[in-house]
Enzyme design. Sequence first.
Site, PDB file in Angstrom:
ATOM      1  N   HIS A   1     -33.410   3.221  17.579  1.00  0.00           N
ATOM      2  CA  HIS A   1     -32.415   4.288  17.530  1.00  0.00           C
ATOM      3  C   HIS A   1     -32.995   5.680  17.315  1.00  0.00           C
ATOM      4  CE1 HIS A   1     -29.324   1.305  17.809  1.00  0.00           C
ATOM      5  NE2 HIS A   1     -29.745   0.688  16.722  1.00  0.00           N
TER       6      HIS A   1
ATOM      7  N   CYS B   1     -27.923  -6.495  14.125  1.00  0.00           N
ATOM      8  CA  CYS B   1     -29.194  -5.816  14.397  1.00  0.00           C
ATOM      9  C   CYS B   1     -30.358  -6.495  13.687  1.00  0.00           C
ATOM     10  CB  CYS B   1     -29.113  -4.350  13.978  1.00  0.00           C
ATOM     11  SG  CYS B   1     -28.203  -3.298  15.124  1.00  0.00           S
TER      12      CYS B   1
ATOM     13  N   CYS C   1       0.844  -1.201   0.000  1.00  0.00           N
ATOM     14  CA  CYS C   1       0.000   0.000   0.000  1.00  0.00           C
ATOM     15  C   CYS C   1       0.874   1.245   0.000  1.00  0.00           C
ATOM     16  CB  CYS C   1      -0.913   0.010   1.228  1.00  0.00           C
ATOM     17  SG  CYS C   1      -2.037  -1.383   1.338  1.00  0.00           S
TER      18      CYS C   1
END
Length: 290
Positions: free
Chosen positions: A210, A251, A106
Amino acid sequence: MTRKVTLGARLSPVLAVFALALPLHATPVDDQLVIEGENGPVEIVTEAPAPVHLKGVLETIYSGWRFRNAETRALERDDFDNPGMVFVDRGRDKWNAAIGAKGESCASCHGGPESLKGLRAVTPRVDEKTGALMTLENYIDTCLTQRMGLESWNWTSTDMSDMLALISMQSRGMAVNVAIDGPAAPYWEQGKEIYYTRYGQLEMACANCHEQYFGHMIRADHLSQGQTNGFPVYRLKDAGLLSAQKRFVGCVRDTRAETFKPNSPEFKALELYVASRGNGLSVEGVSVRH
């Protein structure tokens, strides 16, 4: 088959019982986050006015850090104590390693990881050349497969987590500022629809926890606004680093629904929409949650 219904005023039986058990008022803690790192202290914005597109929904947005207990908040205040920094160190090793098919690293193309400062703050975003919605993982994968001659890393692999941690750290303290207009608009609308759609046997949407009930307790967990400015997150419960989409999987499964997969069009659109709800909060680099 996944059960899917649009979120409306009606609560599912599970949520109705949940709502009756909640206290009348619940607020995030009143605290400030300043992180001590190798380059000195960095002040993190954990509270900001809600973006314009949330008018009538939220007045103020809060980082998930403000909903954690004192011990967990303290872990993020110093990089020496933050267990997520192990992933950053491993990511730096991978960054400098000659892992490409022809010995590329990289660093050989980008120089230091600081060359990617700001990228985390504006992703997901639509790539100008391809028109594709790109997450950080997509950018990493493009470098691996198109420039280094390697196979894709699994989206939830240790290698990907390490690189996400390193790159995210370069934008620490910068304000989240993802675009939602222009070419990003259709993806944003798709993500919004998913956010407000009930899924699974429990008929729950992201917004139920949320948006409607943030600040309250659900079992032993203090519900946050579900902001993604802290991702990737070192989650004490899992003793590991989680990307936003990896948390999405958990979730959705909690609603007893068949989940979308990481890097699916659905989760990429959802990540864009959820990120936009946190425009104005600081990128935390690698946060700590429980």
